[in-house]
Motif scaffolding. Structure first.
Motif, PDB file in Angstrom:
ATOM      1  N   GLU A 139       0.855  -1.219  -0.058  1.00 55.71           N
ATOM      2  CA  GLU A 139      -0.076  -0.087  -0.068  1.00 55.71           C
ATOM      3  C   GLU A 139       0.935   1.222  -0.019  1.00 55.71           C
ATOM      4  OE1 GLU A 139      -4.108  -1.391   2.088  1.00 55.71           O
ATOM      5  OE2 GLU A 139      -2.529  -0.826   3.346  1.00 55.71           O
ATOM      6  N   LYS A 140       2.142   1.143   0.735  1.00 58.95           N
ATOM      7  CA  LYS A 140       2.802   2.374   0.641  1.00 58.95           C
ATOM      8  C   LYS A 140       3.689   2.490  -0.512  1.00 58.95           C
ATOM      9  CE  LYS A 140       7.339   3.543   2.795  1.00 58.95           C
ATOM     10  NZ  LYS A 140       8.740   3.092   3.757  1.00 58.95           N
ATOM     11  N   ALA A 141       3.916   1.433  -1.323  1.00 59.14           N
ATOM     12  CA  ALA A 141       4.456   1.320  -2.565  1.00 59.14           C
ATOM     13  C   ALA A 141       3.696   2.037  -3.582  1.00 59.14           C
ATOM     14  CB  ALA A 141       5.326   0.408  -2.850  1.00 59.14           C
ATOM     15  N   SER A 142       2.539   1.687  -3.576  1.00 57.31           N
ATOM     16  CA  SER A 142       1.618   1.820  -4.725  1.00 57.31           C
ATOM     17  C   SER A 142       0.754   3.057  -4.580  1.00 57.31           C
ATOM     18  CB  SER A 142       0.621   0.665  -5.117  1.00 57.31           C
ATOM     19  OG  SER A 142      -0.154   0.338  -3.814  1.00 57.31           O
ATOM     20  N   ARG A 143       0.737   3.379  -3.292  1.00 56.89           N
ATOM     21  CA  ARG A 143      -0.277   4.563  -2.882  1.00 56.89           C
ATOM     22  C   ARG A 143      -1.858   4.035  -3.078  1.00 56.89           C
ATOM     23  NH1 ARG A 143       4.136   7.335  -4.576  1.00 56.89           N
ATOM     24  NH2 ARG A 143       4.884   8.686  -2.962  1.00 56.89           N
ATOM     25  N   HIS A 144      -2.097   2.588  -2.879  1.00 57.24           N
ATOM     26  CA  HIS A 144      -3.326   2.126  -3.346  1.00 57.24           C
ATOM     27  C   HIS A 144      -3.770   1.405  -2.060  1.00 57.24           C
ATOM     28  CE1 HIS A 144      -2.816   3.114  -7.435  1.00 57.24           C
ATOM     29  NE2 HIS A 144      -4.143   2.676  -7.757  1.00 57.24           N
ATOM     30  N   THR A 145      -4.979   1.215  -1.434  1.00 50.57           N
ATOM     31  CA  THR A 145      -5.338   0.555  -0.549  1.00 50.57           C
ATOM     32  C   THR A 145      -5.917  -0.993  -0.971  1.00 50.57           C
ATOM     33  OG1 THR A 145      -6.596   2.378   0.742  1.00 50.57           O
ATOM     34  CG2 THR A 145      -7.307   0.369   1.301  1.00 50.57           C
ATOM     35  N   ILE A 146      -5.286  -1.861  -0.254  1.00 49.84           N
ATOM     36  CA  ILE A 146      -5.714  -3.213  -0.910  1.00 49.84           C
ATOM     37  C   ILE A 146      -6.721  -3.767  -0.022  1.00 49.84           C
ATOM     38  CG2 ILE A 146      -4.788  -5.428  -1.048  1.00 49.84           C
ATOM     39  CD1 ILE A 146      -3.403  -3.290  -2.915  1.00 49.84           C
ATOM     40  N   ALA A 147      -7.944  -4.075  -0.595  1.00 49.75           N
ATOM     41  CA  ALA A 147      -8.987  -4.591   0.020  1.00 49.75           C
ATOM     42  C   ALA A 147      -8.744  -6.029   0.182  1.00 49.75           C
ATOM     43  CB  ALA A 147     -10.249  -4.579  -0.882  1.00 49.75           C
ATOM     44  N   TYR A 148      -8.957  -6.847   1.654  1.00 49.91           N
ATOM     45  CA  TYR A 148      -8.675  -7.968   1.870  1.00 49.91           C
ATOM     46  C   TYR A 148      -9.635  -8.564   3.097  1.00 49.91           C
ATOM     47  CZ  TYR A 148      -6.485  -6.505   5.991  1.00 49.91           C
ATOM     48  OH  TYR A 148      -6.206  -5.864   7.570  1.00 49.91           O
ATOM     49  N   GLU A 149      -9.921  -9.781   2.829  1.00 50.13           N
ATOM     50  CA  GLU A 149     -10.673 -10.439   3.986  1.00 50.13           C
ATOM     51  C   GLU A 149      -9.871 -11.639   4.416  1.00 50.13           C
ATOM     52  OE1 GLU A 149     -14.948 -12.969   4.025  1.00 50.13           O
ATOM     53  OE2 GLU A 149     -14.057 -12.344   2.341  1.00 50.13           O
ATOM     54  N   ILE A 150      -9.797 -11.983   5.753  1.00 43.99           N
ATOM     55  CA  ILE A 150      -9.388 -12.903   6.361  1.00 43.99           C
ATOM     56  C   ILE A 150     -10.413 -13.934   6.290  1.00 43.99           C
ATOM     57  CG2 ILE A 150      -8.395 -13.850   8.596  1.00 43.99           C
ATOM     58  CD1 ILE A 150      -7.277 -10.778   9.129  1.00 43.99           C
ATOM     59  N   VAL A 151      -9.972 -15.310   5.723  1.00 40.50           N
ATOM     60  CA  VAL A 151     -10.735 -16.393   5.793  1.00 40.50           C
ATOM     61  C   VAL A 151      -9.816 -17.570   6.384  1.00 40.50           C
ATOM     62  CG1 VAL A 151     -11.672 -15.631   3.488  1.00 40.50           C
ATOM     63  CG2 VAL A 151      -9.784 -16.807   3.550  1.00 40.50           C
ATOM     64  N   GLU A 152     -10.617 -18.686   6.345  1.00 42.64           N
ATOM     65  CA  GLU A 152     -10.079 -19.739   6.831  1.00 42.64           C
ATOM     66  C   GLU A 152      -8.658 -20.205   6.157  1.00 42.64           C
ATOM     67  OE1 GLU A 152     -11.421 -21.983   9.468  1.00 42.64           O
ATOM     68  OE2 GLU A 152     -12.880 -20.049   9.524  1.00 42.64           O
ATOM     69  N   ARG A 153      -7.844 -20.883   7.360  1.00 35.45           N
ATOM     70  CA  ARG A 153      -6.535 -21.314   6.804  1.00 35.45           C
ATOM     71  C   ARG A 153      -6.667 -22.067   5.666  1.00 35.45           C
ATOM     72  NH1 ARG A 153      -3.345 -23.257  12.398  1.00 35.45           N
ATOM     73  NH2 ARG A 153      -3.700 -21.520  13.478  1.00 35.45           N
ATOM     74  N   ARG A 154      -5.729 -22.339   5.007  1.00 33.53           N
ATOM     75  CA  ARG A 154      -5.648 -23.246   3.762  1.00 33.53           C
ATOM     76  C   ARG A 154      -4.719 -24.626   4.123  1.00 33.53           C
ATOM     77  NH1 ARG A 154      -2.888 -20.339  -1.302  1.00 33.53           N
ATOM     78  NH2 ARG A 154      -1.256 -20.047   0.544  1.00 33.53           N
ATOM     79  N   PRO A 155      -5.659 -25.632   3.937  1.00 33.27           N
ATOM     80  CA  PRO A 155      -4.688 -26.932   4.334  1.00 33.27           C
ATOM     81  C   PRO A 155      -3.154 -26.924   3.907  1.00 33.27           C
ATOM     82  CG  PRO A 155      -7.129 -27.275   3.526  1.00 33.27           C
ATOM     83  CD  PRO A 155      -6.782 -26.006   3.051  1.00 33.27           C
TER      84      PRO A 155
END
Length: 338
Positions: free
Chosen positions: A276-292
């Motif tokens: 986000e600092k490098a691109s000056r863009h906000t990155i939309a994210y969602e925390i989901v279940e762990r990946r096996p």
């Protein structure tokens, strides 16, 4: 001195070819373009002002390989070619073993026939499985949790057996961690087919609007912010590491193993913040279940590579993110935009 680079049109292979050309080597690329394009090879030649040879050949085509070794004066091989998607390997294990393991057997047999016995193999930190502790050293126990990782481990065993049977071979097994970044020119970078499997390409595609948001797999790991910690290494540092290993083979070290990493682990949320600092863009994210199959933290102890190869990673996470963003913003559709 002609160096054969298998998989040289791929992400790590193309950056290594560029560094080889700049270091004064003659380069022959063998790539079937199944997961890459020829465009980066054209751009490499533009950037360096030097030419390379390209052969669109599959490692499963043994007569084709034999013809290439007969045609060129090859002194050593850097072997990148292989399938690398963990999820796909679980769904198509025979495809992975055929391509990665059988392809390496063909390559090794043709090399032996033509008396080319210096080989740098692109292995992976996946051969450590779920490590007992971090940082990871080269003498840690080896295991694998998926067919992709097992194919890398099988190849390591095959090459080790090959050297034991014929000590005139000199083989470098390079176990590297999480390559990211792009060449500072912004002209070559990572251009995965379809939905990216790796974190930085996914984040960068969210930033340019190709993907809506990032799924962060697991927010409850025993790490400083609950997300997985990995050792991210700039692809140019990694490419330089391959040249250092190639140069070391001239001293006839036999079979050698080196970790290529920074020794510093970063969490997913820390990588998002840096991007986000490098691109000056906000990155939309969602925390989901762990990946096996994912582990909480992996990062290298790169001491052996520093002491024996004179190599260490010098580019920071901020530089990695800045270079990824330069590549992605200049090439929003990857190489398709040309």
């Amino acid at each position: 001195m002609q160096i054969l680079v298998t998989g040289g049109a791929g992400y790590i292979g193309s950056h290594t070819c560029l560094e080889l050309l700049q270091a004064g080597y003659d380069v022959v690329v063998v790539d079937n373009l199944s997961n890459s394009k020829e465009e980066p090879l054209r751009r490499i030649q533009e950037i360096t002002g030097k030419s390379l040879q390209f052969e669109s050949t599959d490692l499963l085509d043994k007569p084709g390989l034999d013809r290439i070794f007969a045609q060129y004066d090859i002194s050593a091989v850097i072997h990148f070619a292989g399938l690398k998607a963990v999820g796909e390997s679980v769904a198509k294990p025979l495809y992975y073993y055929q391509n990665n393991v059988a392809g390496t057997l063909n390559l090794s047999e043709v090399m032996a026939k033509h008396q080319v016995k210096d080989l740098v193999f692109s292995s992976s930190c996946t051969v450590y499985g779920d490590p007992r502790s971090v940082p990871i050293q080269e003498d840690f126990p080896l295991s694998a949790t998926n067919p992709y990782g097992r194919s890398k481990l099988m190849i390591e065993h095959i090459l080790s057996d090959l050297h034991a049977a014929d000590p005139s071979w000199n083989i470098a097994l390079l176990r590297y961690f999480n390559p990211v970044g792009a060449h500072i020119s912004g002209r070559i970078g990572e251009d995965p087919h379809g939905i990216p499997n790796n974190l930085l390409p996914y984040i960068s595609q969210v930033a340019v609007g190709r993907l809506p948001q990032l799924s962060v797999f697991g927010g409850d790991y025993p790490t400083r912010d609950g997300t997985g910690v990995r050792d991210y290494i700039h692809v140019v540092d990694l490419a330089v590491g391959h040249i250092k290993a190639l140069q070391k083979l001239a001293a006839k070290p036999g079979l050698a193993v080196w970790n290529l990493g920074t020794g510093q682990g970063y969490s997913v949320l820390e990588v998002i913040a840096a991007f986000e600092k490098a691109s000056r863009h906000t990155i939309a994210y969602e925390i989901v279940e762990r990946r096996p199959g994912d582990v909480a933290a992996t990062y290298a102890d790169p001491t052996k590579a520093k002491s024996e190869l004179g190599w260490e990673a010098v580019r920071s996470l901020d530089e990695m993110c800045e270079d990824v963003w330069r590549w992605q913003s200049q090439n929003p559709q990857g190489y398709e935009s040309t």
